[in-house]
Enzyme design. Structure first.
Site, short mmCIF file in Angstrom:
data_model
loop_
_atom_site.label_atom_id
_atom_site.label_comp_id
_atom_site.label_asym_id
_atom_site.label_seq_id
_atom_site.Cartn_x
_atom_site.Cartn_y
_atom_site.Cartn_z
CB CYS A 111 2.52 1.55 5.77
SG CYS A 111 2.30 0.27 6.60
CG HIS A 132 3.12 -2.98 9.52
ND1 HIS A 132 2.51 -3.99 7.55
CD2 HIS A 132 2.72 -4.46 10.01
CE1 HIS A 132 2.44 -5.51 8.58
NE2 HIS A 132 2.88 -5.79 9.44
CG HIS A 175 -1.67 -1.12 1.14
ND1 HIS A 175 -1.94 -2.16 2.21
CD2 HIS A 175 -2.61 -1.99 0.32
CE1 HIS A 175 -3.18 -2.54 1.85
NE2 HIS A 175 -3.01 -2.52 0.77
#
Length: 198
Positions: A158, A156, A89
């Site tokens: 992100c 993660h 993503h």
């Protein structure tokens, strides 16, 4: 003797990626011609090919390259397998550990092959949920075991360096097949991966 790199990269892919990363630097407000950035597009092009080399690898072929007939019926656990992957993503890394177990049904594979299966799927643009099930499916289809279990714990970037910025969050995913769908077997596996054997 002089140091020499032996890594090999697809020339067409490298050339195209270098061009695109050079343009990206310009769009970000940087000068791709300044000294510190001159070789950055090439470095990133090669790094991205390395980080996604799983697309050129076959998990089943890896398992079957060291597949042995053994009358073993006890659980085999390989835990704390380091993994590094890229979130599809945001194309930021996520990293952590995989824990894999299987109960043989006449066939076993080399222990290092279990770890290599993790790399096959981790070295792709991924989501952790899919990574977990892909590892399980490869083990299931190649060895036809009585059961397979996969647990992944990962952090993660992100989530850590953008968005909600939660530095201490850990995501855990799991997938179970066959005997591991039974509470007793699953509990034994979870107890083993949670213990520190000495």
């Amino acid at each position: 003797m002089a140091y020499k790199k032996t890594e090999q990269y697809d020339e067409q892919s490298t050339t195209g990626l270098i061009k695109n990363y050079r343009e990206a630097l310009s769009y970000l407000g940087e000068d791709p011609e300044r000294e510190g950035l001159l070789k950055t597009p090439e470095r990133v092009a090669k790094a991205m090919q390395y980080l996604t080399m799983g697309y050129q690898m076959d998990a089943k072929a890896i398992i079957e390259s060291a597949k042995f007939h053994e009358e073993v019926s006890e659980m085999i656990v390989v835990k704390d397998i380091e993994l590094y992957s890229m979130c599809e993503h945001h194309m930021l890394p996520f990293f952590g550990k995989a824990h894999i177990a299987y109960i043989p049904n006449g066939w076993i594979t080399g222990l290092s092959k279990v770890a290599r299966v993790v790399d096959v799927y981790a070295r792709r643009l991924q989501v952790q949920e899919r990574l977990t099930t892909q590892i399980l499916e490869a083990m299931k289809e190649s060895l036809n075991p009585v059961g397979v279990a996969v647990v992944i714990e990962a952090q993660h970037l992100c989530m850590m360096m953008r968005g909600v910025q939660k530095q201490n969050s850990v995501t855990t995913t799991s997938a179970f097949y066959g005997e591991f769908q039974k509470q007793a077997t699953r509990s034994e596996f979870l107890k083993l991966i949670g213990s520190r054997l000495s």
